[in-house]
Scaffold this motif. Structure first.
Motif, PDB file in Angstrom:
ATOM      1  N   TYR A 226      18.489 -19.225  22.644  1.00  0.00           N
ATOM      2  CA  TYR A 226      17.984 -18.887  23.803  1.00  0.00           C
ATOM      3  C   TYR A 226      16.613 -19.533  24.017  1.00  0.00           C
ATOM      4  CZ  TYR A 226      17.018 -15.943  27.870  1.00  0.00           C
ATOM      5  OH  TYR A 226      16.857 -15.528  29.377  1.00  0.00           O
ATOM      6  N   LEU A 227      15.999 -20.053  22.824  1.00  0.00           N
ATOM      7  CA  LEU A 227      14.698 -20.693  23.204  1.00  0.00           C
ATOM      8  C   LEU A 227      14.835 -21.900  24.044  1.00  0.00           C
ATOM      9  CD1 LEU A 227      13.155 -20.331  19.583  1.00  0.00           C
ATOM     10  CD2 LEU A 227      12.743 -19.063  21.546  1.00  0.00           C
ATOM     11  N   GLU A 228      15.827 -22.825  23.936  1.00  0.00           N
ATOM     12  CA  GLU A 228      15.917 -24.041  24.546  1.00  0.00           C
ATOM     13  C   GLU A 228      16.188 -23.695  26.145  1.00  0.00           C
ATOM     14  OE1 GLU A 228      19.185 -27.817  25.110  1.00  0.00           O
ATOM     15  OE2 GLU A 228      19.568 -26.065  23.979  1.00  0.00           O
ATOM     16  N   ASN A 229      17.085 -22.766  26.473  1.00  0.00           N
ATOM     17  CA  ASN A 229      17.050 -22.396  27.692  1.00  0.00           C
ATOM     18  C   ASN A 229      15.854 -21.497  28.368  1.00  0.00           C
ATOM     19  OD1 ASN A 229      18.083 -19.919  29.923  1.00  0.00           O
ATOM     20  ND2 ASN A 229      19.388 -21.554  30.045  1.00  0.00           N
ATOM     21  N   LEU A 230      15.250 -20.688  27.551  1.00  0.00           N
ATOM     22  CA  LEU A 230      13.863 -20.198  28.127  1.00  0.00           C
ATOM     23  C   LEU A 230      12.918 -21.178  28.457  1.00  0.00           C
ATOM     24  CD1 LEU A 230      12.410 -17.334  28.276  1.00  0.00           C
ATOM     25  CD2 LEU A 230      11.610 -17.738  26.060  1.00  0.00           C
ATOM     26  N   ARG A 231      12.651 -22.017  27.657  1.00  0.00           N
ATOM     27  CA  ARG A 231      11.715 -23.323  28.126  1.00  0.00           C
ATOM     28  C   ARG A 231      12.172 -23.903  29.538  1.00  0.00           C
ATOM     29  NH1 ARG A 231      11.842 -24.482  22.452  1.00  0.00           N
ATOM     30  NH2 ARG A 231      13.308 -25.678  22.660  1.00  0.00           N
ATOM     31  N   GLN A 232      13.392 -23.963  29.647  1.00  0.00           N
ATOM     32  CA  GLN A 232      13.843 -24.694  30.964  1.00  0.00           C
ATOM     33  C   GLN A 232      13.635 -23.880  32.129  1.00  0.00           C
ATOM     34  OE1 GLN A 232      17.627 -26.649  30.815  1.00  0.00           O
ATOM     35  NE2 GLN A 232      17.283 -27.871  29.128  1.00  0.00           N
ATOM     36  N   HIS A 233      14.008 -22.349  31.819  1.00  0.00           N
ATOM     37  CA  HIS A 233      13.545 -21.342  32.853  1.00  0.00           C
ATOM     38  C   HIS A 233      12.028 -21.341  33.149  1.00  0.00           C
ATOM     39  CE1 HIS A 233      17.321 -19.616  34.158  1.00  0.00           C
ATOM     40  NE2 HIS A 233      17.689 -19.437  32.647  1.00  0.00           N
ATOM     41  N   ALA A 234      11.424 -21.696  32.273  1.00  0.00           N
ATOM     42  CA  ALA A 234       9.775 -21.439  32.455  1.00  0.00           C
ATOM     43  C   ALA A 234       9.405 -22.635  33.163  1.00  0.00           C
ATOM     44  CB  ALA A 234       9.172 -21.206  31.120  1.00  0.00           C
ATOM     45  N   ALA A 235      10.217 -23.831  33.046  1.00  0.00           N
ATOM     46  CA  ALA A 235       9.493 -25.128  33.698  1.00  0.00           C
ATOM     47  C   ALA A 235      10.100 -24.985  35.152  1.00  0.00           C
ATOM     48  CB  ALA A 235      10.129 -26.167  32.915  1.00  0.00           C
ATOM     49  N   LEU A 236      11.038 -24.130  35.514  1.00  0.00           N
ATOM     50  CA  LEU A 236      11.557 -24.181  37.049  1.00  0.00           C
ATOM     51  C   LEU A 236      10.331 -23.506  37.874  1.00  0.00           C
ATOM     52  CD1 LEU A 236      15.213 -23.056  36.733  1.00  0.00           C
ATOM     53  CD2 LEU A 236      14.534 -25.259  37.316  1.00  0.00           C
ATOM     54  N   GLY A 237       9.961 -24.254  38.724  1.00  0.00           N
ATOM     55  CA  GLY A 237       8.899 -23.646  39.875  1.00  0.00           C
ATOM     56  C   GLY A 237       7.688 -23.892  39.221  1.00  0.00           C
ATOM     57  N   LEU A 300       6.288 -14.564  38.004  1.00  0.00           N
ATOM     58  CA  LEU A 300       7.638 -15.323  37.839  1.00  0.00           C
ATOM     59  C   LEU A 300       7.710 -16.561  38.661  1.00  0.00           C
ATOM     60  CD1 LEU A 300      10.463 -14.425  36.771  1.00  0.00           C
ATOM     61  CD2 LEU A 300      11.029 -14.133  39.167  1.00  0.00           C
ATOM     62  N   THR A 301       7.691 -17.623  37.652  1.00  0.00           N
ATOM     63  CA  THR A 301       7.646 -19.072  38.215  1.00  0.00           C
ATOM     64  C   THR A 301       8.980 -19.405  38.475  1.00  0.00           C
ATOM     65  OG1 THR A 301       7.973 -19.915  35.769  1.00  0.00           O
ATOM     66  CG2 THR A 301       5.642 -19.776  36.657  1.00  0.00           C
ATOM     67  N   ARG A 302       9.914 -19.156  38.088  1.00  0.00           N
ATOM     68  CA  ARG A 302      11.327 -19.688  38.416  1.00  0.00           C
ATOM     69  C   ARG A 302      11.861 -19.128  39.700  1.00  0.00           C
ATOM     70  NH1 ARG A 302      16.368 -17.419  35.709  1.00  0.00           N
ATOM     71  NH2 ARG A 302      17.377 -17.935  37.430  1.00  0.00           N
ATOM     72  N   PRO A 303      12.787 -19.729  40.391  1.00  0.00           N
ATOM     73  CA  PRO A 303      13.283 -19.461  41.957  1.00  0.00           C
ATOM     74  C   PRO A 303      13.737 -17.977  41.971  1.00  0.00           C
ATOM     75  CG  PRO A 303      14.315 -21.335  41.148  1.00  0.00           C
ATOM     76  CD  PRO A 303      13.419 -21.041  39.788  1.00  0.00           C
ATOM     77  N   PHE A 304      13.272 -17.279  42.933  1.00  0.00           N
ATOM     78  CA  PHE A 304      13.550 -16.014  43.206  1.00  0.00           C
ATOM     79  C   PHE A 304      14.975 -15.612  43.950  1.00  0.00           C
ATOM     80  CE2 PHE A 304      13.327 -11.891  45.775  1.00  0.00           C
ATOM     81  CZ  PHE A 304      13.080 -11.223  44.801  1.00  0.00           C
ATOM     82  N   TYR A 305      15.524 -14.716  43.513  1.00  0.00           N
ATOM     83  CA  TYR A 305      16.768 -14.287  44.032  1.00  0.00           C
ATOM     84  C   TYR A 305      16.823 -13.045  44.360  1.00  0.00           C
ATOM     85  CZ  TYR A 305      18.423 -18.729  42.270  1.00  0.00           C
ATOM     86  OH  TYR A 305      18.738 -20.179  42.035  1.00  0.00           O
ATOM     87  N   PRO A 306      17.234 -12.430  45.876  1.00  0.00           N
ATOM     88  CA  PRO A 306      17.239 -10.964  45.913  1.00  0.00           C
ATOM     89  C   PRO A 306      17.858 -10.061  45.007  1.00  0.00           C
ATOM     90  CG  PRO A 306      18.164 -12.403  48.024  1.00  0.00           C
ATOM     91  CD  PRO A 306      17.879 -13.167  46.771  1.00  0.00           C
ATOM     92  N   ARG A 307      18.572 -10.412  44.078  1.00  0.00           N
ATOM     93  CA  ARG A 307      19.305  -9.432  43.147  1.00  0.00           C
ATOM     94  C   ARG A 307      18.272  -9.015  42.315  1.00  0.00           C
ATOM     95  NH1 ARG A 307      21.307 -14.421  41.477  1.00  0.00           N
ATOM     96  NH2 ARG A 307      20.915 -15.064  39.193  1.00  0.00           N
ATOM     97  N   TYR A 308      17.131  -9.803  42.061  1.00  0.00           N
ATOM     98  CA  TYR A 308      16.023  -9.291  41.255  1.00  0.00           C
ATOM     99  C   TYR A 308      15.460  -7.882  41.645  1.00  0.00           C
ATOM    100  CZ  TYR A 308      16.141 -14.160  39.438  1.00  0.00           C
ATOM    101  OH  TYR A 308      16.333 -15.290  38.713  1.00  0.00           O
ATOM    102  N   MET A 309      15.856  -7.521  42.856  1.00  0.00           N
ATOM    103  CA  MET A 309      15.008  -6.221  43.415  1.00  0.00           C
ATOM    104  C   MET A 309      16.056  -5.143  43.214  1.00  0.00           C
ATOM    105  SD  MET A 309      11.861  -6.761  44.724  1.00  0.00           S
ATOM    106  CE  MET A 309      11.928  -5.721  46.247  1.00  0.00           C
ATOM    107  N   ILE A 310      17.206  -5.303  42.734  1.00  0.00           N
ATOM    108  CA  ILE A 310      18.373  -4.320  42.382  1.00  0.00           C
ATOM    109  C   ILE A 310      17.871  -3.150  41.837  1.00  0.00           C
ATOM    110  CG2 ILE A 310      19.382  -5.204  40.212  1.00  0.00           C
ATOM    111  CD1 ILE A 310      22.064  -4.547  41.749  1.00  0.00           C
ATOM    112  N   GLN A 416      18.349 -29.390  40.976  1.00  0.00           N
ATOM    113  CA  GLN A 416      16.962 -29.382  41.471  1.00  0.00           C
ATOM    114  C   GLN A 416      15.793 -29.438  40.373  1.00  0.00           C
ATOM    115  OE1 GLN A 416      16.666 -26.136  44.351  1.00  0.00           O
ATOM    116  NE2 GLN A 416      18.706 -26.748  45.173  1.00  0.00           N
ATOM    117  N   GLY A 417      15.817 -28.878  39.361  1.00  0.00           N
ATOM    118  CA  GLY A 417      14.640 -28.828  38.353  1.00  0.00           C
ATOM    119  C   GLY A 417      14.788 -30.233  37.535  1.00  0.00           C
ATOM    120  N   GLY A 418      15.895 -30.733  37.778  1.00  0.00           N
ATOM    121  CA  GLY A 418      16.040 -32.403  36.824  1.00  0.00           C
ATOM    122  C   GLY A 418      16.622 -32.185  35.475  1.00  0.00           C
ATOM    123  N   PHE A 419      16.917 -31.083  35.167  1.00  0.00           N
ATOM    124  CA  PHE A 419      17.583 -30.749  33.711  1.00  0.00           C
ATOM    125  C   PHE A 419      19.018 -31.430  33.720  1.00  0.00           C
ATOM    126  CE2 PHE A 419      14.487 -27.208  34.458  1.00  0.00           C
ATOM    127  CZ  PHE A 419      13.697 -27.635  33.470  1.00  0.00           C
TER     128      PHE A 419
END
Length: 488
Positions: A226-237, A300-310, A416-419
């Motif tokens: 998960y570390l590879e993916n986590l770094r990319q998520h952190a870089a988004l936004g 939260l730096t990554r893009p926001f989606y309404p489902r986060y408020m569920i 969009q993040g260039g990954f």
């Protein structure tokens, strides 16, 4: 009076509505990638080595076990979500009934069940509904504990929120709300600080053990992929303006109420009822502190989606159910008042069902057959050991054809993040000798938002033109999918 018979009948209707027609619509991008990841794990592939995974280990392992048992079927995977959500919903209803009265408990069930956001996610194999189910259990147990039923419920709440974290780390948001509650109780009750600290420890110790120790052990068992993916998520936004980040909580609330306008009734009903004892009720304070949890979205730096408020759906459902119950008690002094209260409650539930977004009646009845037809076409034009690249990894799952390493992250945000770039895809296509390439192109509905958004899309198309031939343009229930085959 709410009878047991009425509760059973309504519960059966809810179960039926959540399970009927559950596997008739398969055009969900994110779910397709999760199908793919669970399938590859079931085949013995290693995340981070053989395929890139972006979901928690427990989620992948549970999905992989179902794939091994039932094969390439969506129904068992979707039932894994739906059954958990239903059980969480029923426990929350029970807890709400114990804290605020049986009628409030029943209304809580109906108000959660009529959320289009909950309904749509509960019928998908996604981590969000599984996280929600356990946060509902955790919130219900916290309600029982704070209402004084039994302090051991704090242990159950901590366990439930810990399990929710195993499904998806966004369980941290409601936990943050509970942290604010404990902090407020600590400073509010000078004479009961020992009890508050004891309750907080009962909650935090099992939560921390599961979220840190158990979660860490699961990640270690799958090589910390998960570390590879986590770094990319952190870089988004990461370039997002800090001022825009500060606006995230209020914007998130606006989007939440646009999807759930029925919960706005909490405000006028609270004003009409004027519950004088709410400040003395810890269960009410607990719910109100949950409303501050979206403040965490600032970080939260990554893009926001309404489902986060569920996670706020059950909170508002309980608050609205409580206010409706108080209004019912005020009006039930006379037969006409009772009838008016019943009518008002029924209209609000109906209002929730009709105006929620997405709309439950549409989700309940929709069907499509393009996904399975396209998967069959792919299987007919490739060999079992050949590699297929598609906008949607779900096609690979149903066609029983593996894809490139990045298959599960070919998504709009990643592009969009260039990954994900055309150059990267070309490199992978050469390495894996990709047989078929499926590209969702303009000209249909819904419109494409993945491969066609590559920053170097023209280079990617040029490569396809040089080394692949167009077999067909497949209509996947409105999506226009170009199918290319490698030239001989």
């Amino acid at each position: 009076m709410v009878t047991i018979g009425l509760i059973i009948v309504l519960a059966m209707i809810v179960v039926g509505a959540y399970l009927v027609n559950i596997d008739s619509w398969l055009m969900h991008d994110d779910e397709g990638t999760d199908f793919y990841e669970a399938w590859r794990l079931a085949h013995g592939d290693r995340p981070g080595t053989d395929f890139m995974a972006e979901q928690q280990p427990l989620y992948l392992m549970a999905g992989g076990a179902l794939v091994r048992s039932f094969g390439l079927e969506s129904l068992p995977l979707r039932l894994l979500s739906a059954v958990q959500v239903l059980l969480g919903m029923f426990f929350l209803s029970y807890a709400s009934g114990r804290a605020f009265g049986r009628r409030a408990g029943l209304l809580t069930l109906l108000l959660v069940a009529t959320s289009g956001m909950v309904y749509s996610l509960a019928r998908l194999y996604r981590p969000d509904p599984m996280m929600l189910s356990w946060t509902m259990v955790g919130l219900g147990a916290a309600l029982l504990a704070s209402a004084g039923t039994d302090r051991r419920w704090w242990l159950a709440s901590g366990v439930a929120f810990g399990v929710a974290f195993l499904w998806k780390p966004f369980a941290a948001f409601p936990v943050f709300g509970l942290g604010l509650f404990f902090a407020h109780e600590l400073f509010r009750s000078a004479g009961q600080r020992k009890m508050v600290v004891g309750n907080a420890l009962r909650f935090c110790l099992p939560l921390g053990f599961i979220a840190i120790v158990v979660n860490g052990a699961l990640h270690l068992g799958l090589d910390l992929y998960y570390l590879e993916n986590l770094r990319q998520h952190a870089a988004l936004g990461r370039d997002l303006n800090w001022l825009l980040n500060l606006l995230r909580p209020p914007v998130a609330y606006v989007e939440f109420f646009l999807a759930h306008p029925v919960f706005l009734f909490v405000i006028p009903l609270w004003w009409l009822n004027r519950p004088a004892d709410w400040r003395q009720r810890p269960e009410v304070r607990l719910l109100l502190w949950q409303l501050a949890a979206p403040l965490l979205f600032v970080a939260l730096t990554r893009p926001f989606y309404p489902r986060y408020m569920i996670f706020l759906v059950p909170v508002f459902a309980i608050l609205l159910a409580w206010q409706l119950d108080l209004m019912f008690k005020k009006l039930s002094a006379s037969p006409k008042g009772t009838a008016a209260a019943v009518m008002m409650s029924a209209l609000i539930v109906l209002f929730a069902l009709i105006l929620t977004n997405p709309r439950i009646p549409e989700l309940l009845l929709r069907r499509e057959n393009g996904t399975m037809a396209l998967a069959a076409y792919v299987a007919d034009h490739s060999e079992p050991d050949e590699v297929i690249l598609s906008d949607y990894a779900g096609i690979n799952f149903f066609a029983d054809r593996r894809s490139i390493y990045e298959a599960s992250i070919i998504a709009g945000g990643r592009i969009q993040g260039g990954f994900v770039t055309g150059d990267l895809l070309i490199e992978r296509m050469e390495e894996d000798d990709v047989r078929l390439v499926l590209v969702h192109v303009e000209g249909g509905d819904p419109i494409p938002h993945q491969l066609v958004r590559l920053s170097d899309y023209e280079r990617f198309r040029g490569y396809l033109g040089a080394y692949y031939e167009l077999l067909t343009i497949f209509d996947r229930n409105g999506q226009q999918i170009e199918v290319f085959s490698r030239s001989s």
